[in-house]
Design a protein around this motif. Structure first.
Motif: not given
Length: 300
Positions: A10-13, A64-70
């Motif tokens: 997903p390549h978040l944040a 941590l931002e990626a975690r929140d999106l997950m």
């Protein structure tokens, strides 16, 4: 019957967009994740198997931002790292801080069982230019990986082979899935179109496949990394590679688990505009052919 969903890369944040085999649009991921949450509410999987490159930007704050999106998806998930997650000396510390409560033993190499199926999650290391293995990337290669992976290589370290064989012996009676970011098998010739970006399979993937064939309960390997859909079969083991969420075809795999088999089908998001935004004319081959989109995997 029960089901899980395989999603990957997903390549978040990240605020970085670019071109891989299609337009690679990290900036649309908050919208994609909101759409995916709605779709998962309808699909109702038991969990998500997320095979790496969860976080695209290498800082603790981004992890941590990626975690929140997950977490915003509202569905339990099992995370693992990819080449974009595990780059810096601190990367695994950040990963464990962010996702530790999702990991059975707060380790990036782990296994778990759910109903009648067992899973082994692996963590490849970087192979440096001198052939040595390291949990962190070589500086010159890391600097290039946003635009090219030509000099990037990964392999499983010996201690993971030892761990894996011990785990497989302890769960010899359970059908087993292996999950690892980089696939064992490279894209087949049908997927190697002119000018395609080859992200790179595991350097010792053939060795891992040779080991796995000694354990007949291993039925499948789920991976990402290649940003395309393909399914290959070797030695009674099926390699399922799923495309990246920020890039066409923006799809997930729905995996239905029965007493004697897995049934894998490929699903797009309910909002097709994300895929349309990413698609470059003539590059729709990354969605795979019919044989790359559905398969039945029988337990031995």
């Amino acid at each position: 019957m029960w089901r899980f969903v395989h999603m990957t890369d997903p390549h978040l944040a990240s605020q970085r967009d670019g071109i891989w085999n299609n337009r690679f649009l990290c900036t649309m991921m908050p919208e994609v994740m909101a759409c995916l949450r709605r779709d998962l509410t309808q699909l109702r999987p038991e969990f998500l198997l997320v095979t790496g490159d969860i976080c695209s930007h290498q800082t603790r704050a981004a992890m941590l931002e990626a975690r929140d999106l997950m977490d915003s998806l509202g569905t339990p998930y099992y995370p693992m790292g990819g080449n974009h997650d595990f780059v810096q000396p601190e990367s695994r510390t950040w990963f464990n801080e962010a996702f530790g409560r999702r990991l059975p033993d707060n380790n990036t190499v782990y296994s778990f069982s759910f109903h009648n199926l067992h899973f082994c999650v692996l963590d490849p290391w970087w192979m440096w230019s001198d052939g040595s293995l390291s949990p962190v990337g070589e500086a010159s290669v890391v600097q290039e990986q946003e635009v090219s992976l030509d000099n990037a290589r990964w392999a499983l370290p010996p201690e993971q082979f030892t761990w894996l064989e011990k785990d497989l012996k302890e769960h010899a009676g359970m059908p087993t899935v292996i999950a690892v970011h980089e696939p064992l098998l490279p894209p087949p010739p049908r997927m190697q179109k002119s000018g395609y970006k080859d992200s790179g399979a595991l350097e010792n993937g053939e060795l891992l496949l040779t080991v796995l064939r000694e354990y007949p309960q291993v039925c499948a390997v789920f991976s990402g990394h290649m940003h395309m859909n393909y399914i290959e079969h070797a030695y009674g083991i099926t390699q399922v590679v799923t495309s990246a969420l920020p890039e066409y075809p923006t799809e997930i795999r729905d995996v239905c688990v029965y007493l004697d088999r897995l049934v894998v089908r490929t699903l797009g998001l309910s909002d097709p505009t994300f895929a349309q935004r990413s698609l470059i004319e003539g590059q729709s081959w990354t969605r795979g052919e019919a044989q790359d989109r559905e398969t039945t995997i029988w337990f031995s």
